[in-house]
Design a protein around this motif. Structure first.
Motif, PDB file in Angstrom:
ATOM      1  N   GLU A  50     -82.963  52.216 -13.771  1.00  0.00           N
ATOM      2  CA  GLU A  50     -81.987  51.371 -14.443  1.00  0.00           C
ATOM      3  C   GLU A  50     -81.601  52.169 -15.683  1.00  0.00           C
ATOM      4  N   ALA A  51     -80.299  52.360 -15.895  1.00  0.00           N
ATOM      5  CA  ALA A  51     -79.863  53.254 -16.959  1.00  0.00           C
ATOM      6  C   ALA A  51     -78.686  52.679 -17.733  1.00  0.00           C
ATOM      7  N   VAL A  52     -78.510  53.204 -18.941  1.00  0.00           N
ATOM      8  CA  VAL A  52     -77.369  52.882 -19.799  1.00  0.00           C
ATOM      9  C   VAL A  52     -76.781  54.195 -20.301  1.00  0.00           C
ATOM     10  N   ILE A  53     -75.546  54.115 -20.750  1.00  0.00           N
ATOM     11  CA  ILE A  53     -74.905  55.291 -21.321  1.00  0.00           C
ATOM     12  C   ILE A  53     -75.206  55.345 -22.814  1.00  0.00           C
ATOM     13  N   VAL A  54     -75.704  56.498 -23.265  1.00  0.00           N
ATOM     14  CA  VAL A  54     -76.019  56.746 -24.668  1.00  0.00           C
ATOM     15  C   VAL A  54     -75.416  58.089 -25.041  1.00  0.00           C
ATOM     16  N   ASP A  55     -74.502  58.079 -25.979  1.00  0.00           N
ATOM     17  CA  ASP A  55     -73.866  59.327 -26.421  1.00  0.00           C
ATOM     18  C   ASP A  55     -73.352  60.145 -25.236  1.00  0.00           C
ATOM     19  N   HIS A  56     -72.671  59.487 -24.327  1.00  0.00           N
ATOM     20  CA  HIS A  56     -72.038  60.115 -23.154  1.00  0.00           C
ATOM     21  C   HIS A  56     -73.037  60.643 -22.133  1.00  0.00           C
ATOM     22  N   GLU A  57     -74.299  60.242 -22.240  1.00  0.00           N
ATOM     23  CA  GLU A  57     -75.307  60.626 -21.258  1.00  0.00           C
ATOM     24  C   GLU A  57     -75.920  59.374 -20.652  1.00  0.00           C
ATOM     25  N   THR A  58     -76.400  59.504 -19.427  1.00  0.00           N
ATOM     26  CA  THR A  58     -77.004  58.386 -18.712  1.00  0.00           C
ATOM     27  C   THR A  58     -78.511  58.418 -18.949  1.00  0.00           C
ATOM     28  N   ALA A  59     -79.010  57.445 -19.711  1.00  0.00           N
ATOM     29  CA  ALA A  59     -80.424  57.397 -20.090  1.00  0.00           C
ATOM     30  C   ALA A  59     -81.133  56.295 -19.315  1.00  0.00           C
ATOM     31  N   ALA A  60     -82.232  56.642 -18.667  1.00  0.00           N
ATOM     32  CA  ALA A  60     -83.038  55.659 -17.948  1.00  0.00           C
ATOM     33  C   ALA A  60     -83.772  54.770 -18.948  1.00  0.00           C
ATOM     34  N   VAL A  61     -83.737  53.452 -18.710  1.00  0.00           N
ATOM     35  CA  VAL A  61     -84.508  52.520 -19.533  1.00  0.00           C
ATOM     36  C   VAL A  61     -85.654  51.907 -18.740  1.00  0.00           C
ATOM     37  N   LYS A  62     -85.537  51.956 -17.424  1.00  0.00           N
ATOM     38  CA  LYS A  62     -86.615  51.542 -16.527  1.00  0.00           C
ATOM     39  C   LYS A  62     -86.631  52.531 -15.367  1.00  0.00           C
ATOM     40  N   GLN A  63     -87.822  52.770 -14.845  1.00  0.00           N
ATOM     41  CA  GLN A  63     -87.956  53.705 -13.732  1.00  0.00           C
ATOM     42  C   GLN A  63     -89.059  53.228 -12.808  1.00  0.00           C
ATOM     43  N   ILE A  64     -88.791  53.320 -11.527  1.00  0.00           N
ATOM     44  CA  ILE A  64     -89.789  53.011 -10.511  1.00  0.00           C
ATOM     45  C   ILE A  64     -90.049  54.291  -9.725  1.00  0.00           C
ATOM     46  N   VAL A  65     -91.299  54.610  -9.533  1.00  0.00           N
ATOM     47  CA  VAL A  65     -91.672  55.741  -8.688  1.00  0.00           C
ATOM     48  C   VAL A  65     -92.469  55.179  -7.522  1.00  0.00           C
ATOM     49  N   LEU A  66     -91.971  55.412  -6.335  1.00  0.00           N
ATOM     50  CA  LEU A  66     -92.664  55.040  -5.107  1.00  0.00           C
ATOM     51  C   LEU A  66     -93.078  56.349  -4.464  1.00  0.00           C
ATOM     52  N   ASP A  67     -94.355  56.712  -4.617  1.00  0.00           N
ATOM     53  CA  ASP A  67     -94.768  58.024  -4.112  1.00  0.00           C
ATOM     54  C   ASP A  67     -94.943  58.000  -2.599  1.00  0.00           C
TER      55      ASP A  67
END
Length: 117
Positions: A50-67
């Motif tokens: 789940e990401a938002v745009i910060v200073d023209h970059e896409t920054a993840a605010v939540k991340q799920i890793v399914l190994d």
């Protein structure tokens, strides 16, 4: 916190506050998935963001890793990292091969799947 030096603890707290502000902000959300089909890190593993745009970059605010073993790890400002990994601090690149948009419902179906933080 722990026995961290004061400057390290301050930097950690600032990082947590930055991610928390982004997560609790009103910016529009974008959702992405990357599947490691080529075995670059963990063949068959999935990363959802789940990401938002910060200073023209896409920054993840939540991340799920399914190994590839099926174990699920969730990262966000309340749980930035553990022994298995952590919330990416790199901007997401929409041109990255294999990174594709997914729906909010697809992301949250796995996020809310009852997996511990």
């Amino acid at each position: 916190m722990t026995d961290l030096p004061a400057d390290v603890e301050a930097a950690f707290r600032a990082t947590v506050a930055w991610y928390r502000d982004l997560d609790e902000g009103s910016e529009p959300r974008r959702y992405f998935e990357y599947v490691d089909h080529e075995g670059l890190v963990d063949a068959g593993a999935r990363w959802l963001f789940e990401a938002v745009i910060v200073d023209h970059e896409t920054a993840a605010v939540k991340q799920i890793v399914l190994d590839s073993s099926g174990e699920v790890h969730r990262y966000w400002w309340r749980h930035l990292e553990d022994d298995a990994g952590g919330l990416t601090d790199q901007a997401l690149d929409g041109a990255e091969p294999g990174l594709k948009p997914v729906t909010r419902s697809a992301f949250y179906a796995l996020w809310k799947s009852g997996v511990d933080e």
